[in-house]
Design a protein around this motif. Sequence first.
Motif, PDB file in Angstrom:
ATOM      1  N   UNK A  15       0.880  -1.683  -0.179  1.00  0.00           N
ATOM      2  CA  UNK A  15       0.189  -0.189   0.275  1.00  0.00           C
ATOM      3  C   UNK A  15       0.790   1.530  -0.116  1.00  0.00           C
ATOM      4  N   UNK A  16       1.184   2.306  -1.473  1.00  0.00           N
ATOM      5  CA  UNK A  16       1.921   3.096  -0.763  1.00  0.00           C
ATOM      6  C   UNK A  16       1.388   4.607  -0.091  1.00  0.00           C
ATOM      7  N   UNK A  17       1.869   5.082   0.493  1.00  0.00           N
ATOM      8  CA  UNK A  17       1.136   6.373   0.701  1.00  0.00           C
ATOM      9  C   UNK A  17       1.442   7.323  -0.062  1.00  0.00           C
ATOM     10  N   UNK A  81      -5.371  -2.312   7.651  1.00  0.00           N
ATOM     11  CA  UNK A  81      -3.257  -2.069   7.205  1.00  0.00           C
ATOM     12  C   UNK A  81      -4.202  -0.864   7.368  1.00  0.00           C
ATOM     13  N   UNK A  82      -4.866  -0.163   7.105  1.00  0.00           N
ATOM     14  CA  UNK A  82      -5.082   1.923   7.395  1.00  0.00           C
ATOM     15  C   UNK A  82      -5.551   1.321   8.884  1.00  0.00           C
ATOM     16  N   UNK A  90      -2.997   9.891   3.793  1.00  0.00           N
ATOM     17  CA  UNK A  90      -4.184   9.381   2.729  1.00  0.00           C
ATOM     18  C   UNK A  90      -3.357   7.923   2.220  1.00  0.00           C
ATOM     19  N   UNK A  91      -3.798   6.636   1.890  1.00  0.00           N
ATOM     20  CA  UNK A  91      -3.252   5.714   1.462  1.00  0.00           C
ATOM     21  C   UNK A  91      -4.200   4.951   0.030  1.00  0.00           C
ATOM     22  N   UNK A  92      -3.018   4.877  -0.476  1.00  0.00           N
ATOM     23  CA  UNK A  92      -3.817   3.833  -2.071  1.00  0.00           C
ATOM     24  C   UNK A  92      -3.703   2.766  -2.109  1.00  0.00           C
ATOM     25  N   UNK A 101      -8.132   6.268   4.787  1.00  0.00           N
ATOM     26  CA  UNK A 101      -7.616   6.974   5.962  1.00  0.00           C
ATOM     27  C   UNK A 101      -7.873   6.132   7.154  1.00  0.00           C
ATOM     28  N   UNK A 102      -6.817   6.000   8.154  1.00  0.00           N
ATOM     29  CA  UNK A 102      -6.954   5.972   9.493  1.00  0.00           C
ATOM     30  C   UNK A 102      -7.074   7.069  10.038  1.00  0.00           C
ATOM     31  N   UNK A 103      -8.896   7.525   9.744  1.00  0.00           N
ATOM     32  CA  UNK A 103      -9.371   8.855  11.193  1.00  0.00           C
ATOM     33  C   UNK A 103      -9.910   8.567  12.429  1.00  0.00           C
ATOM     34  N   UNK A 104      -8.670   9.135  13.867  1.00  0.00           N
ATOM     35  CA  UNK A 104      -9.167   9.283  14.567  1.00  0.00           C
ATOM     36  C   UNK A 104      -8.881   7.549  15.482  1.00  0.00           C
ATOM     37  N   UNK A 105      -8.580   6.536  14.822  1.00  0.00           N
ATOM     38  CA  UNK A 105      -8.297   5.572  14.858  1.00  0.00           C
ATOM     39  C   UNK A 105      -9.174   4.345  14.274  1.00  0.00           C
ATOM     40  N   UNK A 106      -9.729   5.060  13.949  1.00  0.00           N
ATOM     41  CA  UNK A 106     -10.847   3.621  12.500  1.00  0.00           C
ATOM     42  C   UNK A 106     -10.771   4.179  10.654  1.00  0.00           C
TER      43      UNK A 106
END
Length: 561
Positions: A15-17, A81-82, A90-92, A101-106
Motif C-alpha cells: 500500500x503506497x502512501x 492495514x489503514x 491518505x493511503x492507496x 485513511x485511518x481517521x481517529x483510529x478508525x
Amino acid sequence: MRLVRTGAFLRAARYARLTPSYTTSSYLVSTTRCNQLSNRCASTSTITYPDQSVPLSDEVDPRKTEDATDKDGATEGFADFLKSQPSGTIIRNADHAQSGANISGKSHIFDSTTNVTDSILKLVGRQLYHNPDHPIAITRSLIEQTFASPRFTHHYASNPVVSTRDNFDVLGFPEDHPGRSRTDTYYVNSKNVLRTHSSAHQHKAFQTLGKRLAKILERDPNKPGGGGFTICADVFRRDSIDRTHFPVFHQMEGAYVWSAGPQREHAIEKSMKYLPKDLDMEVLDEGGPMNQETNPLQYGHSELEATHVVNHLKRSLEGLVSRIFEASQDDNKDVAKQPIKVRWVEAYFPFTSPSFELEVFWQGEWLELLGCGVVKQSILDNAGLEQSIAWAWGIGLERLAMLLFRIPDIRLLWSEDERFLSQFKAGRFNHFVPFSKYPPCHKDISFWVQASPATASPVAAEGSAGVAAAAGGDATKASPADTQPAAFHENDIMEIVRDVAGTLVEDVKLVDEFVHPTSGKKSLCYRINYRSNERTLTNEEVNGLHEQVIMQMKDLPIEIR
Ligand code: FA5
Ligand code: MG
C-alpha cells in the motif's frame, strides 16, 4: 516480534502512501450578577477549573463509533492495514483501485464522494480544547462554568467522523440544503462526513439527558424539573479564508430542557428568576421572540411559554457574552474599558424554531458568535423527551477566544509557535501581545466562469439576513454538487489555496466581478493575501506557492485570463 515486523513491512510495500495530497477536485456584569449566573464565581479571573467532562460517544451510544467506521467494499486486509497507519495519512492500495485513511483510529474507505485532503486530515486530533493552557480550552471552561454543573452535564466528542444521518438527516436538513453540498462539507465517503457542527451530537445527548430527567420525574412527578448539557467538538467546513474563518474550528453545543409534567410552565417561569439582569451592555433586539411569517412559533407551543423559553435563551447567552468581556477586562485593567454592543438577528436552522444568531460589534464590524433557537419538537420526541420544551445553541469557540484574549487572527489559535502558546495559562484571561507583524504580499488571479445560479453571487456576508446558513452552506452560493457537478464554487478556490499554502494565507477576497455583455461569461478576480504570523515570506516562496495555486485551479471549471 520479528514475524509481526515482517508482516507489517510486506503490507507497507503493498500500500503506497500518497504524497503530497489526494484531492478529488478539488460584555460587563457586576460581581453579584456573575454570582447569579454560576453560583460559584466570585471573580471570574481566579477560577481554576477541573475538567470533569465526559466523552459523549462512550457514554451515550456504543454504536456511534461503529456508525462512523466504513469498511464496506474494502479489499481484503486493506481496512486493517489503514488502521495500522498514522492517523490522517491518505493511503492507496497497490493497484490504486481503492484509497482510504485511518481517521481517529478508525478505517475509512474512500469513494467518488470523498473530498477530504491530506492538509485537512492533518488537523484532525489536535484537540486544543483538552490542553488546559490553550485559549480554546480556557474559553471552553468559562462557558462550562457559566452553564454550570450539576444542572448541565459537560461532554466532548473526539472522533470528528459522523454519519450523514447524524450530521443532517436526524436534524431535519432537507435533501437540497446547501450545507449538504460537497462544496461546503468534507465528505469522507458517501456515508460519512467530517462533522460540520456540534449539533451532529445533539440527538444522542438529548437521549442521555432524557433518561436522567425521566428518573427525576419518576421519583417526584409533580416536581418542576429540567437539565441541560454542553458538548465540545472540533468541526470542519470548506469555508472562506479570512481572519475569522478557518476550515477547522471548535463549537460548543448547549441545550436546556424543561421536562414534561403538569409543572412545566411554572418551572420555566421560575428559571427566569435566576437569569442575569441589568447587564452593562447595549442589546439590539428588533425582531422580538418570534415572527409568524419569518421566524415562527412551533405548532403545539403556547405563545406565552415559547416567549419565556426564547427570553431565557437570549438572557442566558447575553450573560455569557457579558462574562467573557468581564473576564477580559478584569485581567487587563490597563486597557481602556470599551462599551459592548450586541444584536440579535433572525436566523433559520432546520432543527430550531424560532431561531436566532447573536452578533457582537468588534473591530468596527458585526461578528457572528453563535446560532440558537427553540428546539424542534420532533427532535425532542425522537430522543424520548416527549412533551418537554427546550432551547439549544451552538457557539464558535474561536470567535469567543478572539474577543476574550484579543487575538486578531484565527490562524494564531492553531499556531505551535511558543511565542504564542507561552502567553496563556489556565484560569487567566490576559490579552495576546503580538510578537510581530510580518509584511503581506498579495497576488491576484482572474478567470472566466459560465454565469449560472451557483456563481450568481459567489460572496455573501455571513450572518446577513435571509441567508440559510446552518452548519455551513450558504443559500446564496452553494448548490449540491450532484445537481450541478461542473459549476464553479468559490470554496473550491479556498480549498486549493488551503491545500497549497495552509496558514501562510491571511485571506482570499473577491475584488472584482463583471459579466461580458456579449458572451454572457462572468469574470471574477480573487486577491490572495500571503502573510505568515510567524515569519517573513520571501518573494520566491510566495511566487512558488502562487504558481502551484494557478496550476491546481486549471482543474476547475474556469478559464484563467
Ligand atoms: C450552526 O453550526 C448550528 N449548528 C448552531 C445551532 C446549534 C443553532 C443549536 C441552533 C441550535 P452556524 O453555522 O451559524 O450554526 O455556526 C455557529 C457558529 O460557528 C458561528 O456563529 C460562528 O461563531 C462559528 N463559525 C462558523 N463558521 C466558522 C468558521 N469557518 N471558522 C470559525 N468559526 C466559525
Ligand atoms: Mg451562522
